[in-house]
Design an enzyme around this catalytic site. Structure first.
Site, short mmCIF file in Angstrom:
data_model
loop_
_atom_site.label_atom_id
_atom_site.label_comp_id
_atom_site.label_asym_id
_atom_site.label_seq_id
_atom_site.Cartn_x
_atom_site.Cartn_y
_atom_site.Cartn_z
N TYR A 56 0.83 -1.21 0.00
CA TYR A 56 0.00 0.00 0.00
C TYR A 56 0.86 1.26 0.00
CZ TYR A 56 -3.99 -3.01 0.27
OH TYR A 56 -4.91 -3.97 -0.06
N HIS A 115 -15.27 1.20 -0.57
CA HIS A 115 -14.18 0.23 -0.40
C HIS A 115 -12.97 0.82 0.33
CE1 HIS A 115 -15.89 -2.35 -3.95
NE2 HIS A 115 -16.51 -2.57 -2.81
N SER A 184 -17.74 -2.63 -13.95
CA SER A 184 -18.07 -3.83 -14.73
C SER A 184 -19.35 -4.50 -14.27
CB SER A 184 -16.93 -4.83 -14.58
OG SER A 184 -16.82 -5.22 -13.23
N GLU A 210 -17.48 -0.83 -22.66
CA GLU A 210 -18.17 -1.85 -23.45
C GLU A 210 -19.40 -2.34 -22.67
OE1 GLU A 210 -14.99 -5.15 -21.78
OE2 GLU A 210 -14.76 -4.24 -23.77
#
Ligand SMILES: [Zn+2]
Length: 240
Positions: A56, A115, A184, A210
């Site tokens: 990190y 997150h 996604s 996409e």
């Protein structure tokens, strides 16, 4: 045309990738050549805290490099928030799955990092959260409790609960426009947000490179870079 009042935006890795930030690749389970179970699970941290801190530290260095900057998509979302909230009774919430601070750099304020955040550490004893821009060692002393090795990255690791879910679901249940950018739709619970918004009768819009598996959950799609498609979409929203 419908007049929306309450917007919820979800952003994912795609918007950060356009700023040159490397994220976890689901295809091979690697993040910058490290295995996810080593650097992004509580078990990995327990086993080798020094390695995890090192990992990190390097991600933080990369994020703070001068070549990394917010892109036009981040800017457009900050502008949307600013102008939207000047309208009486209008609401806005930005939920990001990203751990970088590019939304903040662009000026976003109504923002949830579900997150966690790369530029923060958390004390495992007190749960106090600290902003840091420097390297952390495996047995650095915590400023709140004076104990060694209690500071962990303020990141939601695999197997841990995302942050502020209650507030997120409340906003989704009340939104009338849901916008998904650069995500996604593979990682739960974020992948379920479009469904929640649809149940609240929201109009759902997706901006992605996409088509995704979640194609059917969206009323409108823009395929292409968020930095190119999002500013125009925000303009159209603000010109109503
Ligand atoms: Zn402490």
């Amino acid at each position: 045309m419908t007049h929306y009042k309450s917007i919820v935006v979800l952003t994912g890795a795609g918007i950060s990738a356009e700023s040159g930030i490397q994220t976890f690749r689901a295809s091979d389970g690697l993040w910058e050549e490290h295995r996810i179970d080593e650097v992004a699970t509580p078990e990995g941290f327990k086993k080798n805290p020094a390695l995890v801190q090192q990992f990190y530290n390097a991600r933080r260095d990369a994020l703070l490099h001068e070549r990394i900057a917010a892109n036009p998509a981040h800017m457009a979302l900050a502008q949307l928030e600013r102008e939207w909230l000047t309208r009486p009774g209008h609401q806005f919430l930005l939920i990001t799955q990203n751990i970088d601070d590019l939304h903040e750099r662009a000026g976003s304020e109504k923002l949830i990092h579900m997150h966690g955040e790369l530029l923060k550490m958390r004390c495992e004893l007190s749960q106090q959260v600290f902003t840091i821009h420097h390297d952390i060692g495996g047995d650095d002393i915590c400023a709140c409790c004076g104990e060694k090795g209690r500071l962990r990255p303020h990141i939601v690791w695999f197997g841990e609960m995302p942050l502020k879910l209650e507030q997120i679901y409340r906003a989704l249940a009340n939104c009338d426009l849901f916008l998904s950018v650069g995500t996604s739709g593979n990682v739960y619970p974020a992948a379920g947000f479009a469904q929640e918004a649809k149940q609240a009768d929201a109009y759902t819009v997706e901006i992605n490179l996409e088509p995704t598996k979640q194609n059917d959950l969206f009323d409108k799609h823009f395929y292409g870079k968020a930095g190119e498609t999002l500013p125009a979409f925000v303009d159209s929203l603000l010109s109503r």
